[in-house]
Design a protein around this motif. Structure first.
Motif, short mmCIF file in Angstrom:
data_model
loop_
_atom_site.label_atom_id
_atom_site.label_comp_id
_atom_site.label_asym_id
_atom_site.label_seq_id
_atom_site.Cartn_x
_atom_site.Cartn_y
_atom_site.Cartn_z
N PHE A 1 121.69 69.59 -4.50
CA PHE A 1 120.58 69.42 -5.61
C PHE A 1 119.40 69.81 -5.10
N ARG A 2 118.26 70.51 -5.96
CA ARG A 2 117.06 70.66 -5.81
C ARG A 2 116.09 70.08 -6.93
N GLN A 3 115.01 69.75 -6.67
CA GLN A 3 114.32 69.05 -7.77
C GLN A 3 113.92 70.25 -8.80
N THR A 4 113.72 70.19 -10.14
CA THR A 4 113.43 70.78 -11.20
C THR A 4 112.42 70.57 -11.92
N GLY A 5 111.40 69.60 -11.45
CA GLY A 5 110.28 69.11 -12.22
C GLY A 5 109.84 68.18 -11.80
N PRO A 6 108.70 67.37 -12.29
CA PRO A 6 107.84 66.30 -11.60
C PRO A 6 108.70 65.07 -11.97
N GLU A 7 108.31 64.13 -10.99
CA GLU A 7 108.88 62.73 -11.53
C GLU A 7 108.41 62.35 -12.91
N ARG A 8 109.46 61.63 -13.40
CA ARG A 8 108.94 61.24 -14.74
C ARG A 8 109.50 59.88 -15.15
N THR A 9 108.54 59.00 -15.81
CA THR A 9 109.03 57.58 -16.33
C THR A 9 109.15 57.58 -17.87
N VAL A 10 110.36 57.21 -18.22
CA VAL A 10 110.62 57.10 -19.73
C VAL A 10 111.04 55.73 -19.82
N ASN A 11 110.52 54.72 -20.65
CA ASN A 11 111.07 53.23 -21.01
C ASN A 11 111.12 52.47 -19.64
N GLY A 12 110.03 52.90 -18.81
CA GLY A 12 110.21 52.13 -17.68
C GLY A 12 111.20 52.64 -16.68
N ILE A 13 111.82 53.62 -16.90
CA ILE A 13 112.85 54.19 -15.92
C ILE A 13 112.32 55.34 -15.19
N PHE B 1 112.56 58.74 -12.82
CA PHE B 1 113.57 59.53 -12.31
C PHE B 1 112.74 60.90 -11.88
N ILE B 2 113.79 61.56 -11.21
CA ILE B 2 113.39 62.95 -10.53
C ILE B 2 114.36 63.97 -11.05
N PRO B 3 114.01 64.97 -11.95
CA PRO B 3 115.04 65.77 -12.22
C PRO B 3 115.47 66.89 -11.48
N MET B 4 116.82 66.89 -11.30
CA MET B 4 117.48 67.70 -10.13
C MET B 4 118.58 68.51 -10.76
N ALA B 5 118.73 69.65 -10.05
CA ALA B 5 120.13 70.45 -10.49
C ALA B 5 120.72 71.26 -9.53
N HIS B 6 122.00 71.25 -9.32
CA HIS B 6 122.75 72.12 -8.22
C HIS B 6 123.40 73.24 -9.07
N ARG B 7 123.11 74.24 -8.49
CA ARG B 7 123.64 75.56 -8.72
C ARG B 7 125.09 75.40 -8.32
N LEU B 8 126.29 75.90 -9.06
CA LEU B 8 127.62 76.11 -8.61
C LEU B 8 127.85 77.47 -8.52
N GLU B 9 128.67 77.90 -7.46
CA GLU B 9 129.10 79.32 -7.31
C GLU B 9 129.99 79.51 -8.75
N THR B 10 129.85 80.64 -9.70
CA THR B 10 130.78 80.85 -10.38
C THR B 10 131.87 81.79 -9.84
N LEU C 1 131.01 76.92 -16.03
CA LEU C 1 130.02 75.89 -15.45
C LEU C 1 129.45 76.29 -14.16
N ASP C 2 127.83 76.47 -14.39
CA ASP C 2 127.16 77.14 -13.26
C ASP C 2 126.02 76.34 -12.55
N ARG C 3 125.94 74.95 -13.33
CA ARG C 3 124.87 74.27 -13.02
C ARG C 3 125.11 72.79 -13.26
N VAL C 4 124.97 71.92 -12.56
CA VAL C 4 125.10 70.23 -12.63
C VAL C 4 123.73 69.69 -12.43
N THR C 5 123.25 68.81 -13.47
CA THR C 5 122.15 68.25 -13.31
C THR C 5 122.10 66.53 -13.11
N VAL C 6 121.00 66.24 -12.76
CA VAL C 6 120.89 64.62 -12.43
C VAL C 6 119.65 64.15 -12.79
N ASN C 7 119.22 62.99 -13.07
CA ASN C 7 117.89 62.44 -12.93
C ASN C 7 118.16 61.60 -11.88
#
Ligand SMILES: CC(C)(COP(=O)(O)OP(=O)(O)OC[C@H]1O[C@@H](n2cnc3c(N)ncnc32)[C@H](O)[C@@H]1OP(=O)(O)O)[C@@H](O)C(=O)NCCC(=O)NCCS
Length: 161
Positions: free
Chosen positions: A135-147, A149-158, A115-121
């Motif tokens: 965590f760092r932003q990985t893409g533009p803000e999105r709206t899906v079904n009115g929700i 979110f900002i996609p982000m990811a956290h790189r983990l040391e392996t 496991l080297d990466r954890v994501t979050v919206n």
């Protein structure tokens, strides 16, 4: 004196309190970012029965308890995606989210070797806290079904790196 925080796996008996904490925090901090449709969809997603169903599938749910009182919750899906991270207003800014994430990852890492990466919206509100958590932003803000979110990811040391 405030009770020390105890961290443990969520149990079905916690579902009502967890659902309430999330719904209250969501309404205060995140709901205003969403459309009416998004708010309804999110609240369905955190009804007690839906939380219990997730506990029994591919989600790891941990709670933070201050005595008998629920202080926070994390839901990690498939060991690599933060689905929910909520801390009660009275317990915010005391390291509860950081500890919930660290504990969830300490369970996820042996369960998912490499496991080297954890994501979050993230919600807009959550972005500064997630940045502090690595965590760092990985893409533009999105709206899906009115929700919203900002996609982000956290790189983990392996272990290899
Ligand atoms: C986001 C949230 C989970 C943070 O929980 P918390 O227990 O207060 O966070 P912690 O105390 O562990 O803080 C972790 C880091 O984020 C920082 N942080 C926390 N809340 C912050 C905020 N609102 N703005 C900026 N930084 C913040 C802390 O200073 C800390 O950084 P540091 O250790 O480098 O000082 C909590 O504010 C919350 O439940 N918010 C409402 C729901 C939400 O937005 N959840 C995430 C959406 S997906």
């Amino acid at each position: 004196m405030p009770s020390p925080i105890v961290y443990r796996p969520m149990e079905p008996a916690d579902a009502e309190a967890v659902s309430r904490l999330i719904a209250e925090s969501f309404s205060e901090f995140i709901g205003p970012e969403y459309t009416e449709e998004g708010r309804a969809e999110f609240l369905r997603h955190v009804e007690p029965a839906a939380l219990v169903e997730r506990m029994r599938s591919n989600h790891l749910l941990l709670v933070a308890m201050a005595g008998e009182e629920l202080a926070g919750v994390i839901d990690l899906r498939d060991n690599d995606h933060v689905s929910l991270l909520f801390v009660d207003t009275r317990h915010q800014r005391h390291g509860v989210a950081r500890e919930l994430l660290a504990r969830a990852l300490s369970i996820a890492r042996p369960a998912k070797p490499g496991l080297d990466r954890v994501t979050v919206n993230s919600s807009r509100f959550g972005v500064p806290a997630y940045e502090r958590l690595g965590f760092r932003q990985t893409g533009p803000e999105r709206t899906v079904n009115g929700i919203v979110f900002i996609p982000m990811a956290h790189r983990l040391e392996t272990e290899e790196s």
